[in-house]
Enzyme design. Sequence first.
Site, PDB file in Angstrom:
ATOM      1  N   ILE A  58      41.129  12.326-116.679  1.00 60.23           N
ATOM      2  CA  ILE A  58      42.257  12.260-117.628  1.00 60.23           C
ATOM      3  C   ILE A  58      42.446  11.442-118.534  1.00 60.23           C
ATOM      4  O   ILE A  58      42.639  12.361-119.881  1.00 60.23           O
ATOM      5  CB  ILE A  58      43.493  11.631-116.442  1.00 60.23           C
ATOM      6  CG1 ILE A  58      43.198  12.606-115.209  1.00 60.23           C
ATOM      7  CG2 ILE A  58      45.101  12.424-117.642  1.00 60.23           C
ATOM      8  CD1 ILE A  58      44.266  12.183-114.293  1.00 60.23           C
ATOM      9  N   ALA A  59      41.990  10.312-119.153  1.00 62.05           N
ATOM     10  CA  ALA A  59      42.392   9.789-120.418  1.00 62.05           C
ATOM     11  C   ALA A  59      41.588   8.250-120.564  1.00 62.05           C
ATOM     12  O   ALA A  59      41.433   8.198-119.334  1.00 62.05           O
ATOM     13  CB  ALA A  59      43.755   9.417-120.086  1.00 62.05           C
TER      14      ALA A  59
ATOM     15  N   MET B 210      41.972  -1.142-121.831  1.00 65.15           N
ATOM     16  CA  MET B 210      41.708  -1.845-120.333  1.00 65.15           C
ATOM     17  C   MET B 210      41.136  -0.834-120.134  1.00 65.15           C
ATOM     18  O   MET B 210      40.472  -0.965-118.564  1.00 65.15           O
ATOM     19  CB  MET B 210      43.452  -2.489-119.947  1.00 65.15           C
ATOM     20  CG  MET B 210      43.604  -3.074-120.704  1.00 65.15           C
ATOM     21  SD  MET B 210      45.334  -3.831-119.801  1.00 65.15           S
ATOM     22  CE  MET B 210      44.742  -4.183-118.328  1.00 65.15           C
ATOM     23  N   ALA B 211      41.168   0.553-119.198  1.00 62.31           N
ATOM     24  CA  ALA B 211      41.130   1.961-118.128  1.00 62.31           C
ATOM     25  C   ALA B 211      41.349   2.570-118.227  1.00 62.31           C
ATOM     26  O   ALA B 211      41.371   2.948-119.483  1.00 62.31           O
ATOM     27  CB  ALA B 211      41.918   1.166-117.093  1.00 62.31           C
TER      28      ALA B 211
ATOM     29  N   ASP C  75      55.934  -2.624-122.627  1.00 64.97           N
ATOM     30  CA  ASP C  75      55.167  -1.738-123.968  1.00 64.97           C
ATOM     31  C   ASP C  75      55.759  -0.034-123.938  1.00 64.97           C
ATOM     32  O   ASP C  75      54.840   0.622-123.824  1.00 64.97           O
ATOM     33  CB  ASP C  75      54.237  -1.851-122.927  1.00 64.97           C
ATOM     34  CG  ASP C  75      52.765  -0.535-124.641  1.00 64.97           C
ATOM     35  OD1 ASP C  75      52.686  -1.128-125.852  1.00 64.97           O
ATOM     36  OD2 ASP C  75      51.636  -0.644-123.807  1.00 64.97           O
TER      37      ASP C  75
END
Length: 654
Positions: free
Chosen positions: A24-25, A29-30, A141
């Site tokens: 998906i994206a 970081m991940a 954030d």
Amino acid sequence: MSTSTTDPMIGRLIDGRYHVRSRIARGGMATVYLATDQRLERLVAVKIMHGHLADDSQFTARFIQEARSAARLAHPNVVNVFDQGQDADSAYLVMEYLPGITLRELLQEYGALTPQQTLDIVEAILSGLSAAHKAGIVHRDLKPENVLLADDGRIKIGDFGLARAASAATAAGAALLGTIAYLSPELVTRGVADTRSDIYAVGIMMFEMLTGEQPFKGEQPMQIAFQHANDTVPAPSATNPSVPAELDELVLWATARDPEHRPADARALLEQVVETARSLETSLSATGPQKTMVFTTPLVPPTITAETQVIGSLATVGSTGATGSTTVIGNSATGELARATGRRRKRGWIAFALVLLLALAAGGAGWWFGAGPGAQVTITDVRGQSPEAAGAALLEQGLVVGAEPATAHDLEIPAGAVLGTDPPAGEVVPRDSTVTLVVSLGPEPTTVPAIAGVPEADARTLLDGAGLVVAEDAIRQVDPGVAQGSAIGVVSIGEDGTESGLPEGSESLKGTPVTLVVSLGPLPDVVGVEPGTASAAFEALGLTATVGGDSEFNNDIAEGLVLRAVPSADEPFRPGDAFTLIVSRGPDLVDIPDVIDLTINEARTALEAAGFVPVIDTNVPEFFWDIATVQQVEPSQDGQAIRNSEIVISAFFD
């Protein structure tokens, strides 16, 4: 495009439960994948930390913190976290999957939103954020990328990767982990965040939604941070004159440089947003000047301006007049002026030192984000280009192109052209990152499997295994030779709706959209049943059947029962097709004529004329049938008989 050949996670089974389907994206970081929870049979989003960060205890702790922070929140406007764990070297967390777009994508598509749209989105954001603040969590954030707008209308906050306890002070270096454009002044100058820092970010997002742009701009991130620390956010109406004054004041309240002059938390701002939404229902349509809202917390603290007259030390602040001047009444004017001058000098040195420190920080951060390791670029879209042209475009961005391109089959991109990149286009990565080109091998051939007579679920598995893309909705049709629920075949449907059958064993291409044809079983046998029962049997298959046409005599089917069902169209029969039920009028009974004492030939003629088949039982030679008379009739001539049935006439010589 297909990423199964370039991303090793595609197709993996995480922790024996989550089957990864697609990416998906990808973030710093991940990477987030779409997966199937095989235990609960539902789609989920699985966020897997990058492998090279697994040895960094700080990143691992932050990753786990995100799961714990989000899991503590059960709110309709917060993305649900279902699970967290470790699979091999990969830390992961499982979240609900929300098909849709982010607020960032919405703003890129539409630019400025209407006041009502802005209030609707902000109300949802604040609802979720107030739950976080109530639980003692500061998001830290908030930005449009972390606001998800689901296809079904739900709005949710996600990505609590930087969340901290509301009472915890954040180190100055960690403050830059948030997105620069939404950092509050206290995060920039002191590295300290609390609930009011989230409110500031919401205010910046409100400004962006109302105007289509951010309030502060700069070539380097630190220039933007410097403006957040030293400048006041302007009113949105200065950029977009159609913004109501009420929303100007909401934005100014939420983005006050001094945290003490902002709402204390999301709940406080949410209450005012709801009140503003109610008031705008009438004020947006009213004529004349817009009203000014009165907040329980002052938007701007009372300030003694250059026009303030200081008359003494025992000062009482009067009301501000039309000229903006304030009179302070008291004694010892000279002493007060001296003390005021000393205070101003002290504040001047402090301001000078702060500016100097910020200038040094700006210089270092400017290098870091502009030319150093912190510089980031957005990968350009090179799909469809030649590998040479695509490589040149990526090099121009300051990226490193991998020496060996990856390859993948694709139904649309011709062989030899670039299918995409890994990481994909649109992803933000550090300058000098290595980007691998994915070159198309063209369509990949495949063979249509044998599925006739196979149960639907098994047929779908066979077609998926052959690389064909099976439509979710199957075509249902009547087939007496195939059991209900089993596959009849598979077709490809053209843009004009034309169906083309794909015989088993024929050649096709992986990625080709196909539709499964599934049997409804045979048509129901309705001969001799009540019309209502017959209609229900057809309706169970999605067909319609109504009584119509002319009823018919039938010697075997009782009156009122169904003789047959006549279709309105040719085969194959599919849901929605109509049938006409023809019903019986019962046996066709006719009066038996009186033929006693008639000659045999006269009796035969009379019975044939009445619609019967005469059977002659006589020992009289046929030569005498014109003079010999009928003595007996069976059945009796006093009754009735079915048309075309046999009537026995008897005549004998004594």
